[in-house]
Design a protein around this motif. Structure first.
Motif, PDB file in Angstrom:
ATOM      1  N   GLU A 115      39.454  45.979  45.775  1.00 54.73           N
ATOM      2  CA  GLU A 115      40.231  44.960  46.188  1.00 54.73           C
ATOM      3  C   GLU A 115      39.794  43.548  45.741  1.00 54.73           C
ATOM      4  O   GLU A 115      40.304  42.512  45.101  1.00 54.73           O
ATOM      5  N   GLU A 144      39.650  43.471  41.615  1.00 57.53           N
ATOM      6  CA  GLU A 144      41.009  43.346  40.982  1.00 57.53           C
ATOM      7  C   GLU A 144      41.410  41.803  41.210  1.00 57.53           C
ATOM      8  O   GLU A 144      41.904  40.750  40.355  1.00 57.53           O
ATOM      9  N   SER A 171      49.375  37.637  51.346  1.00 55.39           N
ATOM     10  CA  SER A 171      48.331  38.291  52.053  1.00 55.39           C
ATOM     11  C   SER A 171      46.829  37.736  51.929  1.00 55.39           C
ATOM     12  O   SER A 171      46.555  37.250  51.003  1.00 55.39           O
ATOM     13  N   ASN A 220      44.502  40.504  56.239  1.00 56.02           N
ATOM     14  CA  ASN A 220      43.772  41.628  56.225  1.00 56.02           C
ATOM     15  C   ASN A 220      42.495  41.475  56.513  1.00 56.02           C
ATOM     16  O   ASN A 220      41.619  40.745  55.937  1.00 56.02           O
ATOM     17  N   ASN A 226      44.551  49.980  57.613  1.00 51.99           N
ATOM     18  CA  ASN A 226      43.836  49.664  56.057  1.00 51.99           C
ATOM     19  C   ASN A 226      43.173  50.966  55.499  1.00 51.99           C
ATOM     20  O   ASN A 226      42.728  51.590  56.469  1.00 51.99           O
ATOM     21  N   ARG A 227      42.991  51.338  54.373  1.00 50.17           N
ATOM     22  CA  ARG A 227      42.049  52.205  53.780  1.00 50.17           C
ATOM     23  C   ARG A 227      40.880  51.612  53.147  1.00 50.17           C
ATOM     24  O   ARG A 227      41.197  51.087  52.022  1.00 50.17           O
ATOM     25  N   PRO A 248      39.665  55.268  44.880  1.00 49.22           N
ATOM     26  CA  PRO A 248      40.455  54.493  45.465  1.00 49.22           C
ATOM     27  C   PRO A 248      41.776  54.766  46.192  1.00 49.22           C
ATOM     28  O   PRO A 248      42.364  54.066  46.878  1.00 49.22           O
ATOM     29  N   THR A 287      48.409  54.085  55.022  1.00 47.43           N
ATOM     30  CA  THR A 287      47.402  54.986  54.424  1.00 47.43           C
ATOM     31  C   THR A 287      47.982  56.652  54.526  1.00 47.43           C
ATOM     32  O   THR A 287      48.498  57.191  55.517  1.00 47.43           O
ATOM     33  N   SER A 322      51.028  52.061  48.904  1.00 52.71           N
ATOM     34  CA  SER A 322      50.521  51.888  47.632  1.00 52.71           C
ATOM     35  C   SER A 322      49.990  53.212  46.717  1.00 52.71           C
ATOM     36  O   SER A 322      50.430  52.917  45.636  1.00 52.71           O
TER      37      SER A 322
HETATM   38  C1  LIG Z   1      43.863  49.331  43.758  1.00 52.67           C
HETATM   39  C2  LIG Z   1      44.146  48.844  45.235  1.00 52.67           C
HETATM   40  C3  LIG Z   1      43.885  47.665  45.539  1.00 52.67           C
HETATM   41  C4  LIG Z   1      44.192  47.112  46.666  1.00 52.67           C
HETATM   42  N1  LIG Z   1      44.131  45.755  46.914  1.00 52.67           N
HETATM   43  C5  LIG Z   1      44.506  45.411  48.436  1.00 52.67           C
HETATM   44  C6  LIG Z   1      44.517  44.183  48.606  1.00 52.67           C
HETATM   45  O1  LIG Z   1      44.277  43.047  47.555  1.00 52.67           O
HETATM   46  N2  LIG Z   1      44.758  43.649  49.910  1.00 52.67           N
HETATM   47  C7  LIG Z   1      44.984  44.555  50.705  1.00 52.67           C
HETATM   48  O2  LIG Z   1      45.309  44.398  51.795  1.00 52.67           O
HETATM   49  N3  LIG Z   1      44.921  45.978  50.526  1.00 52.67           N
HETATM   50  C8  LIG Z   1      44.609  46.346  49.280  1.00 52.67           C
HETATM   51  N4  LIG Z   1      44.783  47.684  49.102  1.00 52.67           N
HETATM   52  C9  LIG Z   1      44.870  48.621  50.158  1.00 52.67           C
HETATM   53  C10 LIG Z   1      46.316  49.012  50.214  1.00 52.67           C
HETATM   54  O3  LIG Z   1      47.386  47.803  50.577  1.00 52.67           O
HETATM   55  C11 LIG Z   1      46.574  50.117  51.370  1.00 52.67           C
HETATM   56  O4  LIG Z   1      46.250  49.507  52.620  1.00 52.67           O
HETATM   57  C12 LIG Z   1      45.890  51.193  51.124  1.00 52.67           C
HETATM   58  O5  LIG Z   1      45.570  51.768  49.881  1.00 52.67           O
HETATM   59  C13 LIG Z   1      46.209  52.452  52.275  1.00 52.67           C
HETATM   60  O6  LIG Z   1      47.624  52.642  51.765  1.00 52.67           O
HETATM   61  P1  LIG Z   1      47.997  53.805  50.606  1.00 52.67           P
HETATM   62  O7  LIG Z   1      47.388  55.093  51.229  1.00 52.67           O
HETATM   63  O8  LIG Z   1      49.559  54.029  50.638  1.00 52.67           O
HETATM   64  O9  LIG Z   1      47.349  53.570  49.405  1.00 52.67           O
HETATM   65  C14 LIG Z   1      44.640  48.091  47.754  1.00 52.67           C
HETATM   66  C15 LIG Z   1      44.700  49.425  47.354  1.00 52.67           C
HETATM   67  C16 LIG Z   1      44.570  49.810  46.038  1.00 52.67           C
HETATM   68  C17 LIG Z   1      44.646  51.395  45.801  1.00 52.67           C
END
Ligand SMILES: Cc1cc2nc3c(=O)[nH]c(=O)nc-3n(C[C@H](O)[C@H](O)[C@H](O)COP(=O)(O)O)c2cc1C
Length: 327
Positions: free
Chosen positions: A71, A74, A106, A133, A196-197, A215, A244, A266
């Motif tokens: 996070e 990036e 966010s 977040n 969140n993860r 990730p 998640t 995501s």
């Molecule tokens: C590459 C990547 C970047 C992420 N960047 C952020 C971020 O900037 N802010 C945030 O709140 N969550 C971020 N997340 C977390 C996702 O929004 C999400 O909460 C988490 O991946 C769980 O959902 P999923 O299982 O569908 O991936 C990121 C996830 C990934 C994989």
């Protein structure tokens, strides 16, 4: 054909699928791509509170470990450290101009502070809502649970004081007495995103160093969120978005049956491409048709823990079914 329209944190959305904050929601092009695929709303890539307060410089650079944190890494690459605030506001304005779906800004934060006014600017730039977040790692053994919980409430209150758009909070599950605390927190936000993860790490046994773990989530990870969405539906005073491990229509339907108003995705967008949105929407609609539901509200929460008339027995029976089946 089933109608996927629903409401999440007071916003009308055409599908319960919301793009979670990630690199794919970094700019107007990404947001437009997701709208084209059929997403209901997007949460933009997070801005870090340290970026707003210009305290980020020590976070980046060699030896800081930032690259191990997807996070943060990036984010810093996307916005740099100097004009992060202006850049982020521009991304909001451009995204809002490019699409008709709600665009939620966010902010990644760990305390209420001077960054809070940025939420007001994000609203002015056109954001339909603000997602906070928040992760205060409970590692400090001298800080008790109540102090940590109060931080979450203070953050929510301080942001709500400066905006009129809805405010949600994406959190983890490291709380004691979680139902009690989340019920209290739900009075201070319009939605909670469960969960969140957070970035995970492991140890490389050859280098004997801590290294980032994968990730992206896997399907089975949805089960922790599912348990709590089901357990908190009807208890919280705000909407719930599930997050998640939601990588298919089947899992999305489970989350809505458990009580989620929206499901955030995501990892599936990274792994299956943006077209997964269409596949999941289609799968939800086909399931609804098969079961005779014409709207999301027809079945939302119908398999929640709260729906069961005797809740403690519900928990016990689920456990007994499992242990009897595995003698
Ligand atoms: C590459 C990547 C970047 C992420 N960047 C952020 C971020 O900037 N802010 C945030 O709140 N969550 C971020 N997340 C977390 C996702 O929004 C999400 O909460 C988490 O991946 C769980 O959902 P999923 O299982 O569908 O991936 C990121 C996830 C990934 C994989």
């Amino acid at each position: 054909m089933a109608n996927l329209k629903t409401r999440y944190m007071g916003l009308e959305i055409d599908s319960p699928l919301v793009a979670g904050s990630s690199g794919l929601t970094r700019d107007a092009a990404g947001v437009a791509r997701l709208e084209g695929a059929g997403i209901g709303a997007v949460v933009l890539k997070s801005i870090f509170e340290e970026q707003v307060t210009h305290e980020v410089d020590g976070m980046a650079g060699p030896g800081t470990g930032v690259d191990a944190h997807p996070e943060a890494a990036e984010y810093i690459r996307a916005y740099g450290t100097a004009h992060a605030e202006e850049n982020y506001l521009e991304r909001i304005t451009e995204s809002v101009a490019a699409v008709r779906i709600p665009v939620i800004a966010s902010i990644h934060c760990v305390q209420a502070g001077k960054w809070v006014d940025f939420a007001r600017k994000a609203q002015q730039a056109g954001a339909s809502g603000i997602e906070l977040n928040v992760f205060v790692p409970p590692f400090d053994a001298s800080v008790d649970g109540r102090q940590i919980e109060q931080l979450y409430i203070d953050i929510a209150d301080s942001v709500r004081r400066v905006v009129t758009v809805p405010v949600s909070m994406k959190i983890g599950y490291h709380f004691t007495g979680m139902a009690n605390f989340l019920k209290a927190l739900s009075g201070h936000v319009d939605a909670l995103v469960l969960f969140n993860r957070f970035f995970r790490m492991t140890i490389d046994t050859e280098t004997m160093k801590l290294v980032p773990s994968v990730p992206y989530s896997e399907k089975h990870e949805h089960e922790i969120s599912l348990r709590w969405v089901s357990g908190l539906f009807g208890v919280l005073g705000c909407d719930i978005a599930a997050s998640t491990g939601i990588n298919s229509a089947d899992v999305a339907v489970k989350m809505i049956l458990a009580g989620a108003s929206a499901v955030q995705v995501s990892s599936v967008l990274y792994q299956g491409g943006v077209d997964s949105v269409g596949t999941i929407n289609k799968g939800i609609a086909e399931w609804m048709d098969r079961h005779g539901f014409s709207s999301i509200e027809d079945f939302r929460g119908s398999v929640s823990r709260n729906y069961s008339t005797n809740q403690s027995q519900f928990d016990r029976v689920q456990f007994m079914k499992f242990s009897v089946g595995h003698e």
